[in-house]
Each structure stands twice: as C-alpha cells, then as structure tokens.
Write an enzyme that holds these catalytic residues in place. Structure first.
Site, short mmCIF file in Angstrom:
data_model
loop_
_atom_site.label_atom_id
_atom_site.label_comp_id
_atom_site.label_asym_id
_atom_site.label_seq_id
_atom_site.Cartn_x
_atom_site.Cartn_y
_atom_site.Cartn_z
N ARG A 64 0.85 -1.19 0.00
CA ARG A 64 0.00 0.00 0.00
C ARG A 64 0.88 1.24 0.00
O ARG A 64 2.09 1.16 0.10
CB ARG A 64 -0.92 0.01 1.23
CG ARG A 64 -0.19 -0.35 2.52
CD ARG A 64 -0.85 0.15 3.76
NE ARG A 64 -0.79 1.60 3.83
CZ ARG A 64 0.29 2.28 4.20
NH1 ARG A 64 1.43 1.69 4.50
NH2 ARG A 64 0.25 3.60 4.26
N GLY A 65 0.22 2.40 -0.13
CA GLY A 65 0.95 3.66 -0.15
C GLY A 65 1.23 4.08 -1.58
O GLY A 65 1.75 3.30 -2.38
N ALA A 66 0.88 5.32 -1.92
CA ALA A 66 0.89 5.77 -3.31
C ALA A 66 2.19 5.49 -4.06
O ALA A 66 2.17 4.84 -5.12
CB ALA A 66 0.53 7.25 -3.37
N ARG A 98 -6.87 -0.38 -7.14
CA ARG A 98 -7.23 0.66 -6.17
C ARG A 98 -7.40 1.96 -6.95
O ARG A 98 -6.41 2.55 -7.39
CB ARG A 98 -6.18 0.81 -5.07
CG ARG A 98 -6.03 -0.42 -4.18
CD ARG A 98 -5.43 -0.09 -2.84
NE ARG A 98 -6.34 0.66 -2.00
CZ ARG A 98 -5.97 1.29 -0.88
NH1 ARG A 98 -4.73 1.23 -0.47
NH2 ARG A 98 -6.85 1.95 -0.16
N GLN A 212 -3.24 2.04 10.32
CA GLN A 212 -1.92 2.18 9.67
C GLN A 212 -0.98 3.06 10.48
O GLN A 212 0.24 2.90 10.39
CB GLN A 212 -2.09 2.77 8.26
CG GLN A 212 -2.79 1.84 7.27
CD GLN A 212 -4.27 2.15 7.15
OE1 GLN A 212 -4.90 2.60 8.11
NE2 GLN A 212 -4.83 1.91 5.97
N ASP A 253 -2.68 10.38 -1.98
CA ASP A 253 -2.87 9.31 -2.96
C ASP A 253 -3.21 9.87 -4.33
O ASP A 253 -2.98 9.20 -5.34
CB ASP A 253 -3.96 8.35 -2.50
CG ASP A 253 -3.46 7.44 -1.39
OD1 ASP A 253 -3.11 6.29 -1.68
OD2 ASP A 253 -3.38 7.90 -0.24
N ASN A 263 -6.40 11.89 0.48
CA ASN A 263 -5.51 11.14 1.36
C ASN A 263 -6.37 10.29 2.29
O ASN A 263 -7.60 10.36 2.27
CB ASN A 263 -4.60 12.08 2.15
CG ASN A 263 -3.49 11.34 2.87
OD1 ASN A 263 -2.72 10.61 2.23
ND2 ASN A 263 -3.37 11.51 4.17
N LYS A 264 -5.71 9.46 3.08
CA LYS A 264 -6.41 8.54 3.97
C LYS A 264 -7.51 9.28 4.74
O LYS A 264 -7.30 10.39 5.25
CB LYS A 264 -5.43 7.90 4.94
CG LYS A 264 -6.02 6.91 5.91
CD LYS A 264 -6.75 5.77 5.20
CE LYS A 264 -5.85 5.02 4.24
NZ LYS A 264 -6.61 3.97 3.50
#
Length: 380
Positions: A64-66, A98, A212, A253, A263-264
């Site tokens: 995960r993570g852009a 995603r 996270q 993201d 973003n999250k």
C-alpha cells in the site's frame, strides 16, 4: 489464478528486508512484498508469481501507499511479461486494483509503454519483458531519489515556517519507507527533522479503521528512535486546543489539478482543525501523485472499502470470529460507511511539497508550473 504464498523472514528490516523487491530464483521471476497487514506483530513476506497475486496483495493492503503502489504496478507488468502472461490484461487488472491512488496507474502505464515499444521495435517478447523490468527498476530508483529530495525540501519549509526547531508534528496514516522506494514522503520529512535534532515530538494518529498509524508509523518511528506518541484519531482536536501541534504532515494518494488532495480518510478533519488553530497543514508527495487529468476534488473517485473493516476489529494475531476475519465490535447486520480516503480542498493546504520543491499558496497555476518544471516543459 493468483499464485501467492508467504514466507517468514528470520532477520529484521534493519538487516535488509525491503518493502518490495524483484527476485529471479531458478523456477522463475517473482515479486517479493513485505506483508504490511501482519506488522508489527511479525515480518512476513508474500511471494507473487503472477499479476493476479499482486492484485490480491494490493486490494488486501498487504502492499500500500501511493509511491510504492506505482512501483508495484510497474513490477507487476514486468512479472506478467517475464512469465509469458497477457500483458494488457495484467496491466488493466493492476491499474483498477485501487482507483484513488493515481501512482498505481502511472507505474503500470510506464512499464506497459516500455514493453509495447520494445515489442514493436524488436518483435522479441524476451526483450520486451526486459524493457518492462528496466522501466520498473528505473521508477523504483527515481522514487528513492525523490524521497530524499522531498525530505530536504520539507525540512527547509518546516524551518522557515517554524524557526528555532523543536517541531511537534502530527501525522496521519503511514508515509515512511513502507510506502516508498526510499524513506517515504511526509514521514521522511519528520525523520529528517529528527536526524537534524529539530523534532521534539511526532504525534501519530492511530488511523482507523485499519490502524496504519498505530501498526506502521509507530513501527517505523520506533525503529528510527524517534520521540513519538500514539493517539486515537478523535483525540487530535484536544492536542490542537492545548497548543501541542506545530505542524501537520501528511501524504497523498491523488492531487487534482486545482490542488485538492485525496488522502487517507481523517485527513480533511485535520486540515479543518489546523486552519482554525493557525497550524501549517503540509502535504508531501512526489510529482507523479499530481493528476492534471483530474480537474478538482469532486472528480476524484474515492474508494469505498468493505463495511466489515469498521464493524470488526482486525489486528495481527487477534482472534478471528467475524465474517471479515476479525473480532466483531458492532451488532450483526450493522451497515457501515467506510471510504478509504477523503478530499481536502486547496484553500486548507498550506503547501504541497514535492521533489521539485514546494507550492504555496496551493493553486492550479502553481501546480501546473511545478509539473512543467519536472517535465522540462511549458505550463501552458
């Protein structure tokens, strides 16, 4: 059919376990991922032998993570090519895994373009597979360099906005080496401040519903001997009210052309709190996260996650009794609203920091100029 299996790692990450790497054992090339769903309880690697396995790992948030998703997407195309699978099918599946994270489609497109160009030029599938792998490796290296430059620019901005050091920084979700080819985005800035002796405290949002922050950012902060404190997401307001936050640092993201930041989920409330309390709200992301084809925040597709992530509590080594593999915390049949991201409008963002420098105030024109500078072209 997805071919994915796990392997434990005897040594810790300090001894060399990376978030992602390409390996070529005798039985054929594989992509090895550190399974982030198992952290911090244990360090387990997932071995992907085909693109469907990688798609499954992306959707489950094992990777995960852009920035890392972009790297993974590029390697996934290379894996399909090297294994003799249909590259176009693999690319389409990976890019759709995603929808909000634009880096994923950027990485996929880059490796696929390299594969197509080599195939058209040579007609040799092996050379085309090598070209796709070279593109993925180049993207991996570029991201590591971008991470270092973002840390440098971000620390300079912090010192400009908050002279004298002693920074107390609040962050949300996870933006360190677990999401990057280098040391990360927003976390890399905090780490640079720590190494320079100018970080007083890193406030780590727990980041519900999948933790996270608690599981991953605290894990990375501890490994780097940083002074950090974990808090529940809804405790952030009291920190601001007490004057305990000097700056907010988050990743992204997707950044729309007008400067809106996805973003999250939980990032937007922090931006509102920061504005009310006159605290800088800084977004740190590579230029590849800026999507000029998305005009504004309303055009960003926000991924909706399964409701059981909210109605069940999922943690490594927790008892498994719920339908989603976790411990139920709500009555059976409870409906849940679970967007993976929220969108912060540009007027609430103090600055966007990239490897090419910072944009402040955040405007469509400023972002366009920065992107053009990155490409060496005109912003018009």
């Amino acid at each position: 059919m997805a071919d994915l299996y796990a392997q434990t790692h005897e040594d810790d990450r300090a001894a060399g376990t990376s978030a992602i790497r390409w390996e070529e054992p005798p039985e054929g090339p594989v992509l090895v991922l550190l399974d982030q769903t198992r952290l911090p309880a244990e360090e387990v690697e997932l071995v992907c032998t085909d693109a469907p396995a990688l798609v499954e790992a992306i959707r489950s948030l094992a990777v995960r993570g852009a920035p890392l998703l972009g790297i993974a997407g590029a390697y996934g195309v290379a894996l399909a090519a090297a294994r003799g699978f249909d590259v176009d099918d693999a690319a389409a599946a990976l890019a759709a895994a995603r929808p909000t994270a634009v880096n994923l489609s950027v990485g996929v497109r880059r490796a696929r373009s390299a594969h197509q160009a080599a195939l058209a030029r040579t007609g040799d599938s092996r050379q085309a597979a090598s070209a796709a792998l070279a593109a993925a490796r180049q993207l991996h290296q570029e991201d590591a360099r971008a991470s270092a430059r973002m840390a440098e620019h971000g620390l300079a901005l912090l010192d400009e906005l908050l002279p004298g050091g002693g920074h107390r920084v609040l962050t949300h979700c996870n933006t360190g080496s677990l999401v990057s080819g280098g040391e990360g985005t927003a976390f890399a800035v905090a780490l640079a401040a720590h190494r320079a002796g100018r970080l007083r405290r890193l406030w780590v949002d727990e980041t519900r519903p999948l933790l996270q922050g608690a599981r991953l950012t605290a894990y990375e902060a501890a490994r780097n001997d940083m002074a950090y404190t974990l808090l529940t997401d809804n405790a952030a307001g009291s920190l601001f009210a007490a004057g305990e936050v000097d700056a907010v640092l988050i990743g992204a993201d997707r950044i729309a052309a007008d400067g809106s930041v996805a973003n999250k989920v939980g990032s937007y409330p922090l931006a509102v709190l920061a504005r009310y309390h006159h605290v800088p709200f800084i977004v740190v992301a590579p230029v590849t996260t800026v999507d000029r084809d998305t005009p504004d925040g309303g055009a960003i597709e926000v991924e909706q996650r399964p409701g059981y992530e909210v109605t069940e509590f999922v943690a490594p080594q927790a008892p498994v009794t719920g339908a989603g593999g976790g411990l139920p915390v709500a009555p059976l049949g409870t409906q849940a609203y679970n967007p993976a991201f929220d969108v912060t409008p540009p007027e609430l963002v103090t600055a966007i920091v990239t490897e090419e420098g910072a944009v402040s105030p955040v405007t469509a024109k400023g972002l366009a100029e920065l992107c053009a500078r990155s490409r060496g072209t005109s912003a018009d």
